[in-house]
Structure formats: C-alpha cells, structure tokens
Design a protein around this motif. Structure first.
Motif, short mmCIF file in Angstrom:
data_model
loop_
_atom_site.label_atom_id
_atom_site.label_comp_id
_atom_site.label_asym_id
_atom_site.label_seq_id
_atom_site.Cartn_x
_atom_site.Cartn_y
_atom_site.Cartn_z
N MET A 90 0.71 -1.35 0.10
CA MET A 90 -0.10 0.07 -0.06
C MET A 90 0.72 1.16 0.08
N PRO A 91 1.33 1.49 -1.15
CA PRO A 91 2.25 2.85 -1.19
C PRO A 91 1.47 4.24 -0.98
N TYR A 92 2.29 4.85 -0.07
CA TYR A 92 1.56 6.37 0.22
C TYR A 92 2.57 7.25 -0.16
N ILE A 93 2.17 8.49 -0.85
CA ILE A 93 2.58 9.52 -1.46
C ILE A 93 2.33 10.54 -1.02
N ASN A 94 3.12 11.60 -0.14
CA ASN A 94 2.72 12.71 0.42
C ASN A 94 3.53 13.82 -0.44
N ILE A 95 2.59 14.72 -1.12
CA ILE A 95 3.16 15.75 -1.92
C ILE A 95 2.87 17.14 -1.22
N LYS A 96 3.82 17.90 -0.90
CA LYS A 96 3.66 19.28 -0.04
C LYS A 96 3.80 20.19 -1.07
N VAL A 97 2.96 21.33 -1.15
CA VAL A 97 2.99 22.58 -2.05
C VAL A 97 2.68 23.79 -1.06
N THR A 98 3.17 24.85 -1.62
CA THR A 98 2.75 26.00 -0.67
C THR A 98 1.48 26.40 -1.63
N ASP A 99 0.48 27.05 -0.54
CA ASP A 99 -0.74 27.41 -0.93
C ASP A 99 -0.98 28.75 -1.79
N GLU A 100 -0.18 28.59 -2.87
CA GLU A 100 -0.34 29.76 -3.77
C GLU A 100 -0.89 29.50 -5.08
N GLY A 101 -2.09 28.87 -4.84
CA GLY A 101 -2.90 28.89 -6.27
C GLY A 101 -2.58 27.64 -7.04
N VAL A 102 -2.47 26.45 -6.46
CA VAL A 102 -2.54 25.05 -7.21
C VAL A 102 -3.70 24.81 -7.66
N THR A 103 -3.91 24.69 -8.93
CA THR A 103 -5.41 24.59 -9.26
C THR A 103 -5.83 23.09 -9.15
N VAL A 118 8.76 31.44 3.31
CA VAL A 118 8.82 31.82 1.84
C VAL A 118 7.98 33.23 1.60
N THR A 119 7.09 33.52 2.43
CA THR A 119 6.33 34.63 2.40
C THR A 119 7.36 35.73 2.20
N ALA A 120 8.56 35.84 3.32
CA ALA A 120 9.51 36.88 3.13
C ALA A 120 10.21 37.04 1.79
N LEU A 121 10.51 35.77 1.34
CA LEU A 121 11.31 35.64 0.39
C LEU A 121 10.57 35.84 -1.03
#
Length: 65
Positions: A1-14, A59-62
C-alpha cells in the motif's frame, strides 16, 4: 500500500494541477514498483507560505524580495 505525500505552498495550485499530480504520481509508482493503482494513496498538503522556510527565511518573506 504505497503512500505518497506531496507538499506544496498554498499559492494557487488548481484542482486540475492537483488531479494531474495525483494521476502522475500514481502512474509512476504503478510503472516503477508494479503496484496496482487501487492500492496507491496520494495526499497533497497545501502549506501556508508563513509555515514554509528556506535558507532561514519564510517563503512569504522570500516572495516579497
């Protein structure tokens, strides 16, 4: 049972982009590990840019630079 966790910033991923990420990650594990697609779990976490740091800064500051 493979589990993939993708983390992205909350900047408009559709929704379409998330769909493509889920499909692509599922297909990759299916092809590489020969696992049935029905057993592959993919979770996408959207992280606020204040909670994501790179090089000692948020990331906000960057993004403001």
């Amino acid at each position: 049972m493979p589990y993939i966790n993708i983390k992205v910033t909350d900047e408009g991923v559709t929704a379409e982009q998330k769909k493509r990420l889920i499909e692509g990650a599922t297909n990759l594990l299916n092809q590489v590990l020969d696992k049935p697609k029905s057993t592959i779990f993919v979770v996408i976490d959207e992280i606020m840019t204040d909670n994501w740091g790179v090089g000692g800064e948020t990331v906000t500051a960057l993004r403001k630079k």
